[in-house]
Design an enzyme around this catalytic site. Structure first.
Site, PDB file in Angstrom:
ATOM      1  N   ASP A   8       3.400   8.748 -14.708  1.00  0.00           N
ATOM      2  CA  ASP A   8       3.071   8.790 -16.122  1.00  0.00           C
ATOM      3  C   ASP A   8       2.478  10.167 -16.424  1.00  0.00           C
ATOM      4  OD1 ASP A   8       0.462   8.735 -15.137  1.00  0.00           O
ATOM      5  OD2 ASP A   8      -0.116   6.910 -16.203  1.00  0.00           O
ATOM      6  N   CYS A  65      -0.035   7.786 -10.965  1.00  0.00           N
ATOM      7  CA  CYS A  65      -0.733   7.678 -12.244  1.00  0.00           C
ATOM      8  C   CYS A  65      -2.154   8.161 -12.010  1.00  0.00           C
ATOM      9  CB  CYS A  65      -0.663   6.263 -12.816  1.00  0.00           C
ATOM     10  SG  CYS A  65      -1.564   4.982 -11.914  1.00  0.00           S
ATOM     11  N   THR A  67      -4.925   6.499 -11.240  1.00  0.00           N
ATOM     12  CA  THR A  67      -5.559   5.858 -10.083  1.00  0.00           C
ATOM     13  C   THR A  67      -4.575   5.437  -9.006  1.00  0.00           C
ATOM     14  OG1 THR A  67      -5.367   3.662 -11.065  1.00  0.00           O
ATOM     15  CG2 THR A  67      -7.405   4.901 -11.527  1.00  0.00           C
ATOM     16  N   HIS A  98       1.901  -0.948   9.205  1.00  0.00           N
ATOM     17  CA  HIS A  98       1.586  -2.376   9.128  1.00  0.00           C
ATOM     18  C   HIS A  98       2.325  -3.092   8.013  1.00  0.00           C
ATOM     19  CE1 HIS A  98      -2.565  -2.045  11.302  1.00  0.00           C
ATOM     20  NE2 HIS A  98      -1.629  -1.336  11.897  1.00  0.00           N
ATOM     21  N   HIS A 134       3.050  -7.925  12.527  1.00  0.00           N
ATOM     22  CA  HIS A 134       3.321  -7.175  11.297  1.00  0.00           C
ATOM     23  C   HIS A 134       4.649  -7.590  10.681  1.00  0.00           C
ATOM     24  CE1 HIS A 134      -0.200  -4.859  11.984  1.00  0.00           C
ATOM     25  NE2 HIS A 134       0.265  -4.323  13.100  1.00  0.00           N
TER      26      HIS A 134
END
Length: 146
Positions: A8, A65, A67, A98, A134
């Site tokens: 963004d 973005c 965060t 993982h 995993h």
């Protein structure tokens, strides 16, 4: 290696820097936008990257973005996506090893561009674990999609 990247407006600068960094290393990068700092909605770009990944058009995706959170949540709405927010060396390695993440998300307001490049390299140089625990966990994530 072929990579899809999208952001963004808050991630635009980092997207541009990562695109240049990756093409400089001879990777093929598909730029899904945005193409400016004008306010825009991160789900639009998360969807573009996610659909390239699930369509097997690219090896993995990068979304950015402010965060990394909102754009990763949006990407994870696409069936087959395992998007992980990466903000440390440990999360970069774990996302791939993982969780078999096929999209990594960064926050331009969380890490410096130097850190993001470092974490991207860790992710790209880490192999997906074939340890049964995993693999079983990734299968259970897939099964949640219905």
């Amino acid at each position: 290696m072929k990579i899809s990247i999208g952001s963004d407006h808050a991630g635009f600068e980092y997207k541009e820097l990562l695109r240049e960094y990756l093409t400089g290393k001879k990777y093929t990068v598909i730029d899904e936008g945005t193409y400016s700092t004008e306010p825009t909605d991160y789900p639009d770009y998360a969807a573009k990257v996610a659909h390239r990944v699930v369509g097997n058009e690219v090896d993995f995706g990068i979304v950015i973005c402010g965060t990394g959170l909102g754009i990763s949540i949006a990407a994870n709405k696409v069936k087959g996506i395992r998007a992980a927010v990466v903000s440390t060396a440990f999360t970069a390695e774990s996302a791939k090893n993982h969780n078999h993440a096929n999209i990594i998300a960064f926050g331009s307001r969380v890490n410096t561009i130097e850190e993001v490049k470092e974490y991207l390299e860790i992710y790209m140089n880490t192999k997906e674990s074939d340890a049964l625990r995993h693999v079983n966990r990734v299968k259970k994530i897939h099964d949640l999609e219905g």
